[in-house]
Design a protein around this motif. Structure first.
Motif: not given
Length: 162
Positions: A1-22
């Protein structure tokens, strides 16, 4: 994935859930994940070439959260010593039973559980990231599941709801 906006949209939610759970604090999780993405954006030319740029962002977010947790703990200790009164956390409505239960696990078990079950990483990748054998990771996961089962109780079945 080279487009940062797509990368952010694809991963922000799941990474936030992971950090929240941790770490157990939704607001802090959102802040550190956003900060990690800001750091990734500044280095996007290099990070976009990584096999798994989301792993880089996750590690940065966890490091930021750990640093914040240490600062908060140090401030509370200073406050207790300087004021002589205990600091008691009030109940947080967004804190769920799973986060409470995860918080009771040793850090390596908690990290393994989050990476395996929330980040959907294979045992082999967790073992590589933690610099341990796959059997060690399986042991952490097994013990973590046992402790969570003790803490959370049995999972309700369909018959229980009928």
């Amino acid at each position: 994935m080279t487009d940062f906006d797509e990368f952010y949209a694809a991963h922000y939610g799941s990474l936030t859930v992971q950090v929240y759970a941790y770490f157990g604090d939704q607001h802090e999780a959102q802040e550190v994940v956003q900060e990690a993405f800001c750091r990734a954006l500044a280095r996007w030319g290099r990070i976009s070439g990584y096999d798994d740029p989301a792993a880089w962002v996750r590690r940065v977010a966890w490091n930021l959260a750990t640093s914040r947790w240490r600062r908060i703990r140090a401030m509370r200790t200073l406050h207790i010593r300087s004021r002589g009164e205990p600091v008691v956390d009030g109940p947080e409505p967004d804190r769920i039973a799973l986060v409470d239960a995860l918080a009771t696990l040793p850090a390596v078990q908690r990290r393994a559980m989050v990476l395996r079950y929330l980040a959907d990483l294979p045992v082999s990748e967790i073992a590589e990231r933690e610099s341990v054998s796959e059997n060690t990771v399986r042991s952490w996961l097994y013990r973590g599941r046992l402790k969570l089962a003790e803490r959370l109780g049995p999972v309700p079945t369909e018959e229980a709801h009928a």
